[in-house]
Write a protein that holds these residues in place. Structure first.
Motif, PDB file in Angstrom:
ATOM      1  N   SER A   1       0.821  -1.217   0.000  1.00  0.00           N
ATOM      2  CA  SER A   1       0.000   0.000   0.000  1.00  0.00           C
ATOM      3  C   SER A   1       0.850   1.260   0.000  1.00  0.00           C
ATOM      4  O   SER A   1       0.447   2.289  -0.558  1.00  0.00           O
ATOM      5  CB  SER A   1      -0.943   0.012   1.213  1.00  0.00           C
ATOM      6  OG  SER A   1      -0.264   0.362   2.404  1.00  0.00           O
TER       7      SER A   1
ATOM      8  N   ALA B   1      -4.170   5.758  -5.544  1.00  0.00           N
ATOM      9  CA  ALA B   1      -4.290   6.048  -4.113  1.00  0.00           C
ATOM     10  C   ALA B   1      -5.420   5.242  -3.486  1.00  0.00           C
ATOM     11  O   ALA B   1      -5.285   4.724  -2.377  1.00  0.00           O
ATOM     12  CB  ALA B   1      -4.518   7.536  -3.888  1.00  0.00           C
ATOM     13  N   PHE B   2      -6.541   5.125  -4.199  1.00  0.00           N
ATOM     14  CA  PHE B   2      -7.664   4.337  -3.696  1.00  0.00           C
ATOM     15  C   PHE B   2      -7.261   2.869  -3.551  1.00  0.00           C
ATOM     16  O   PHE B   2      -7.594   2.219  -2.560  1.00  0.00           O
ATOM     17  CB  PHE B   2      -8.868   4.458  -4.629  1.00  0.00           C
ATOM     18  CG  PHE B   2     -10.030   3.612  -4.221  1.00  0.00           C
ATOM     19  CD1 PHE B   2     -10.813   3.961  -3.129  1.00  0.00           C
ATOM     20  CD2 PHE B   2     -10.353   2.457  -4.929  1.00  0.00           C
ATOM     21  CE1 PHE B   2     -11.888   3.171  -2.736  1.00  0.00           C
ATOM     22  CE2 PHE B   2     -11.424   1.666  -4.548  1.00  0.00           C
ATOM     23  CZ  PHE B   2     -12.191   2.032  -3.449  1.00  0.00           C
TER      24      PHE B   2
ATOM     25  N   ASP C   1      -5.168   2.542  -0.510  1.00  0.00           N
ATOM     26  CA  ASP C   1      -6.007   2.641   0.684  1.00  0.00           C
ATOM     27  C   ASP C   1      -6.700   1.309   0.996  1.00  0.00           C
ATOM     28  O   ASP C   1      -6.794   0.904   2.153  1.00  0.00           O
ATOM     29  CB  ASP C   1      -7.053   3.738   0.508  1.00  0.00           C
ATOM     30  CG  ASP C   1      -6.435   5.124   0.407  1.00  0.00           C
ATOM     31  OD1 ASP C   1      -5.319   5.309   0.920  1.00  0.00           O
ATOM     32  OD2 ASP C   1      -7.065   6.005  -0.202  1.00  0.00           O
TER      33      ASP C   1
ATOM     34  N   LEU D   1      -5.264   3.971   7.903  1.00  0.00           N
ATOM     35  CA  LEU D   1      -6.183   2.881   7.578  1.00  0.00           C
ATOM     36  C   LEU D   1      -5.737   1.554   8.180  1.00  0.00           C
ATOM     37  O   LEU D   1      -6.566   0.756   8.617  1.00  0.00           O
ATOM     38  CB  LEU D   1      -6.314   2.763   6.056  1.00  0.00           C
ATOM     39  CG  LEU D   1      -7.076   3.919   5.398  1.00  0.00           C
ATOM     40  CD1 LEU D   1      -6.969   3.836   3.883  1.00  0.00           C
ATOM     41  CD2 LEU D   1      -8.534   3.922   5.827  1.00  0.00           C
TER      42      LEU D   1
ATOM     43  N   PHE E   1      -6.824  11.577   0.865  1.00  0.00           N
ATOM     44  CA  PHE E   1      -7.596  10.367   0.571  1.00  0.00           C
ATOM     45  C   PHE E   1      -8.327  10.548  -0.758  1.00  0.00           C
ATOM     46  O   PHE E   1      -9.087  11.474  -0.931  1.00  0.00           O
ATOM     47  CB  PHE E   1      -8.605  10.118   1.700  1.00  0.00           C
ATOM     48  CG  PHE E   1      -9.291   8.781   1.623  1.00  0.00           C
ATOM     49  CD1 PHE E   1      -8.745   7.667   2.213  1.00  0.00           C
ATOM     50  CD2 PHE E   1     -10.500   8.654   0.948  1.00  0.00           C
ATOM     51  CE1 PHE E   1      -9.383   6.439   2.151  1.00  0.00           C
ATOM     52  CE2 PHE E   1     -11.148   7.432   0.879  1.00  0.00           C
ATOM     53  CZ  PHE E   1     -10.580   6.316   1.472  1.00  0.00           C
TER      54      PHE E   1
ATOM     55  N   SER F   1      -6.600  11.301   7.363  1.00  0.00           N
ATOM     56  CA  SER F   1      -6.442  10.804   5.991  1.00  0.00           C
ATOM     57  C   SER F   1      -7.210  11.620   4.965  1.00  0.00           C
ATOM     58  O   SER F   1      -6.956  11.493   3.764  1.00  0.00           O
ATOM     59  CB  SER F   1      -6.894   9.345   5.912  1.00  0.00           C
ATOM     60  OG  SER F   1      -8.293   9.253   6.097  1.00  0.00           O
TER      61      SER F   1
ATOM     62  N   SER G   1      -2.130   8.311   4.946  1.00  0.00           N
ATOM     63  CA  SER G   1      -3.331   7.537   4.645  1.00  0.00           C
ATOM     64  C   SER G   1      -3.133   6.055   4.962  1.00  0.00           C
ATOM     65  O   SER G   1      -4.006   5.406   5.535  1.00  0.00           O
ATOM     66  CB  SER G   1      -3.721   7.697   3.173  1.00  0.00           C
ATOM     67  OG  SER G   1      -4.258   8.963   2.933  1.00  0.00           O
ATOM     68  N   SER G   2      -1.979   5.514   4.571  1.00  0.00           N
ATOM     69  CA  SER G   2      -1.723   4.088   4.775  1.00  0.00           C
ATOM     70  C   SER G   2      -1.705   3.724   6.254  1.00  0.00           C
ATOM     71  O   SER G   2      -2.349   2.759   6.676  1.00  0.00           O
ATOM     72  CB  SER G   2      -0.388   3.699   4.126  1.00  0.00           C
ATOM     73  OG  SER G   2      -0.120   2.331   4.336  1.00  0.00           O
TER      74      SER G   2
ATOM     75  N   THR H   1      -0.088   4.920  -1.943  1.00  0.00           N
ATOM     76  CA  THR H   1      -0.702   6.021  -1.213  1.00  0.00           C
ATOM     77  C   THR H   1       0.300   6.606  -0.216  1.00  0.00           C
ATOM     78  O   THR H   1       1.398   6.080  -0.050  1.00  0.00           O
ATOM     79  CB  THR H   1      -1.989   5.541  -0.494  1.00  0.00           C
ATOM     80  OG1 THR H   1      -2.710   6.670  -0.012  1.00  0.00           O
ATOM     81  CG2 THR H   1      -1.678   4.603   0.658  1.00  0.00           C
TER      82      THR H   1
END
Length: 300
Positions: free
Chosen positions: A88, A149-150, A153, A100, A143, A139, A96-97, A92
């Motif tokens: 991940s 990026a999605f 995530d 999550l 995000f 995030s 964010s990583s 990203t």
């Protein structure tokens, strides 16, 4: 159950700081995610081997069938947690990583309820909701709901589910065997799992630059042997929920370090979210009864 030598929250705090460095070390290495995870676990096992052989090798024969099954499940899920999370980080941001992948209370509250019949108090639920809300705010700045990026995530979120399962199975086994034996067994199983993963994927075991070998070793020493081992030690005296809430500190520290190392800018949502995360953790760990006793009870 005997009392711990020190309050479990102290090793948990040190552990959180240690694991916050993990994403930084991974991004500094240039190898494939499976290879980074493999050497992280292999070096951890090799570093633990002398202590295990000298003091704990006899305990291996005391493990029952249930212990082996649970330890194997924990080791496999730990291996794939690392694979998904490290992958991940290629898609990203660190913020964010790590946010999550540390949303474990969502899974841990449900898991401990069904697996161990642990009651969830209103305060626990509220503190978890607050901390999770703070993590989402952190995030929100970067995000994205499309593209790479999605995808990153979603990998991090899947890694979050796997590490929670690892902790849930570990909580059961750790009550019966020592920290060193449990950690050595689980890390060894994880290493074997990662070896076959790298082999099947056709990723290269080497050669790598000196800097890569340094980051592999740092991942073993700091996040693994210091961070995760401290979490495993604490599982004997505290619930998985406590670990999961405390780990929400990780994205705060990782985001700050990523700012200095990778120039990943900290924006207002990350700062506000970090404050909310800390507020949720404080609410969870503070024992209001002791505060009332100390400050509001009548003096004799």
């Amino acid at each position: 159950m005997e009392k711990p030598a020190i309050h479990p929250y102290i090793p948990i705090i040190i552990g959180v700081i240690s694991v916050a460095l993990s994403a930084i070390f991974v991004k500094l290495a240039t190898a494939d995610p499976g290879v980074i995870a493999f050497y992280r676990m292999l070096f951890s096992v090799l570093l633990m081997l002398p202590i295990f052989l000298i003091k704990y090798r006899g305990e291996i024969f005391t493990l029952g069938k249930k212990d082996w099954i649970f330890s194997t499940i924990a080791g496999i899920f730990l291996a794939f947690h690392f694979i998904l999370w490290f992958e991940s980080l290629n898609y990203t941001s660190v913020a964010s990583s790590t946010v999550l992948v540390t949303l474990q209370p969502i899974f841990a509250f449900v898991g401990t309820y069904f697996f161990f019949k642990e009651k969830i108090s209103f305060k626990t639920l509220l503190s978890g909701v607050i901390a999770i809300a703070g993590s989402v705010i952190i995030s929100w700045g970067d995000f994205q709901l499309s593209g790479s990026a999605f995808y990153g995530d979603m990998l991090a979120l899947a890694g979050c589910a796997l590490i929670t399962i690892y902790l849930l199975f570990g909580q059961d086994v750790r009550k019966r065997i020592s920290l060193i034996t449990y950690t050595f067994v689980v890390y060894s199983i994880s290493t074997v799992t990662l070896f076959f993963y790298v082999l099947i994927k056709g990723e290269s075991f080497g050669p790598y630059s000196g800097s890569d070998w340094f980051w592999f070793l740092m991942l073993a020493l700091i996040p693994n042997l210091l961070g995760h081992t401290l979490f495993n030690w604490a599982l004997k005296w505290v619930s998985t929920n406590v670990i999961s809430i405390a780990i929400l500190f990780e994205p705060v520290g990782a985001a700050v370090m990523a700012y200095y190392v990778f120039n990943e800018t900290l924006i207002a949502p990350q700062i506000i979210g970090g404050i909310i995360v800390i507020a949720g953790i404080v609410l969870f760990v503070v024992d209001e009864r002791k505060i009332k006793e100390k400050f509001f009870s009548k003096k004799a």
